[in-house]
Write an enzyme that holds these catalytic residues in place. Structure first.
Site, short mmCIF file in Angstrom:
data_model
loop_
_atom_site.label_atom_id
_atom_site.label_comp_id
_atom_site.label_asym_id
_atom_site.label_seq_id
_atom_site.Cartn_x
_atom_site.Cartn_y
_atom_site.Cartn_z
N LYS A 87 11.12 -2.29 0.53
CA LYS A 87 9.61 -2.59 -0.38
C LYS A 87 9.91 -3.35 -1.57
CE LYS A 87 6.20 0.77 -1.65
NZ LYS A 87 5.78 2.09 -1.49
N SER A 163 1.83 3.63 0.59
CA SER A 163 1.71 2.32 -0.11
C SER A 163 2.93 1.43 0.40
CB SER A 163 1.93 2.31 -1.71
OG SER A 163 3.19 3.24 -1.75
N SER A 187 3.57 7.85 0.89
CA SER A 187 3.49 6.37 1.08
C SER A 187 4.42 5.88 1.88
CB SER A 187 3.76 5.79 -0.42
OG SER A 187 2.73 6.03 -1.28
#
Length: 474
Positions: A87, A163, A187
């Site tokens: 990420k 996210s 997330s």
């Protein structure tokens, strides 16, 4: 392990365990597997806005070094040569870190690797891409000023959740079998559930993080629980950069529990969120409760919601106040680049004093205690991950297209209490979208959570037909 002839289809759909076996018998090279992941990410992944930045050249160099180690019989780990995405929130040497936001365009490339990234490098994994995410990790959906609308590969009109949005999309596409995301309110689990993946928010501190965090953890994402456990064994270790990281290393294997006799499972569907839980989601949860009961568990309904709207407002206030410094660090003329719902939320906190912020944190302490008292009464708790099957790609939340934590009503309690919780897909909706359920456990019982999730995975009556990019009949 039988000899395997690699094809585009087999490399895209391969698990990390498959790849390790093929590397071992010499039928597949880490270079081939890494190139396949790069190809999918650079085409379909980019089309869905799932890629933050490619790391292809370095990944292929690392894959060649891995191939030499496997040929010599000296792999560094079961993830040696396995393509893994990371990420955008993690620093990686020499690569940009936008933290999902156009506001960070001028930031220099990272000068160090985050702790989980270092662990992956030590294990020989090939880090081929960083994945996209929403601004500051403060939106639970794939909406980003830097990357645009991040889309779900099962249906690009729909949201992958957030996210860790791009991580969910890439793994579902077949761009590598593994990714690491982060989870501050759901997330990892939200995009895992909405993209048909397994994912875990571990016990706080199980995965070292820099800078150290009291709320927010790295988490593994994969297409199987076994791969999730393998990734956690690599990154679930202490690190001197994180004084809050737990001692020892994670050692679970992700194998399913054979029996749940004597195990108590709380069944949570109660919520005060507008619209409640979608019928198909509730049906999936109840079906898993029956599976657990059939394996010997005592399933006890939890009659009241874990949090109230006031509780969630307190949490949202604290999170947005913590995010405010990132906004204030850039010139004011850039602020309108943010998604308007997030900008409005952040600006509404500018008058909060330091004393008021501490008071809000103390309010959360009371919420934590209330939640923990309920969750810790059970060995495990079964619930939805999110109340909805899916929601439009352009929306910042599914319940209302404004800034709220309503879609995190089942996930955020585990962030507040530092308890582990994970998800696995168990059903498909009438609209063709995967539905995941959540299993939460007691502190330090990450292995137990994965073992219960593995049982549900094992009892699933169908194979997920992942939307592997450009792979006919995969």
């Amino acid at each position: 392990m039988t000899t395997h002839t690699p094809t585009t289809a087999s490399l895209a759909s391969a698990s990390a365990a498959d790849l390790a076996g093929w590397y071992r018998d010499g039928s597949v090279s880490p270079v081939d597997a890494t190139q396949a992941a790069i190809d999918v990410a650079a085409s379909a992944g980019v089309e869905l806005n799932a890629v933050a930045v490619m790391n292809a050249e370095q990944a292929l160099e690392d894959a060649a070094a891995s191939a030499a180690r496997w040929a010599a019989g000296t792999p560094l780990s079961d993830l040696d040569g396995v393509p893994v995405s990371v990420k955008d929130s993690f620093p990686m040497v020499g690569l940009p870190r936008w933290h999902g936001s156009k506001l960070n365009d001028a930031a220099p490339a990272s000068a160090h690797d985050g702790a989980p990234v270092r662990r992956l490098r030590e294990a020989g994994a090939t880090l081929f891409a960083k994945t996209s995410m929403p601004d500051f990790g403060l939106i639970g959906a794939g909406v980003s000023s830097q990357f645009g609308i991040i889309r779900n590969p099962w249906n690009p009109a729909l949201n992958p959740g957030g996210s860790s949005s791009g991580s969910g999309a890439l793994v579902a596409l077949g761009a590598g079998p593994l990714s690491i995301g982060t989870d501050m309110g759901g997330s990892v689990r939200l995009p895992a559930a909405l993209c048909g993946l397994a994912g875990l928010k571990p016990t706080q501190g199980r995965i070292a993080y820099d800078p150290p965090k009291l709320i927010g953890s790295a988490g593994p994402m994969a297409r199987t629980i076994a791969d999730t456990a393998t990734l956690l064994r690599v990154i679930g270790k202490p690190d001197l950069t994180d004084h809050l990281s737990l001692p020892g290393a994670f050692e679970g294997d992700g194998a399913a529990l054979a029996s749940l006799t004597g195990v108590t499972v709380g069944l949570l569907l109660a919520t005060d969120v507008p619209g409640g839980v979608d019928e198909e989601v509730a049906e999936a949860v109840l079906a898993q409760a029956a599976v657990l009961s059939a394996h010997g568990a005592t399933v006890v309904p939890i009659e009241e919601p874990l949090t109230t709207a006031v509780d969630r407002e307190s949490f949202m206030t604290v999170l947005s106040t913590r995010g405010l410094p990132e906004l204030l660090a850039v010139p004011e003329e850039l602020w309108p680049l943010l998604p308007p719902q997030l900008l409005e939320q952040l600006l509404s906190r500018t008058d909060i004093t330091a004393v008021e912020h501490v008071a809000n944190e103390k309010k959360l302490d009371g919420v934590r205690a209330k939640i923990a008292a309920v969750l810790n009464a059970f060995d495990y708790v079964l619930s939805p991950v999110t109340p909805v099957v899916s929601f439009p790609a352009e929306n910042v939340t599914p319940v209302r297209n404004d800034y709220s934590l309503d879609h995190m009503v089942f996930t955020s309690p585990y962030n507040l209490t530092s308890l582990p919780a994970g998800t696995v897909p168990v059903a498909m909706s009438a609209s063709g979208m995967p539905i995941g359920v959540q299993i939460g456990g007691r502190r330090f019982d990450d292995a137990g959570v994965l073992a219960v999730l593995a049982l549900l995975e094992q009892e699933r009556s169908f194979d997920l037909a992942f939307p592997f990019a450009g792979v006919a009949g995969a």
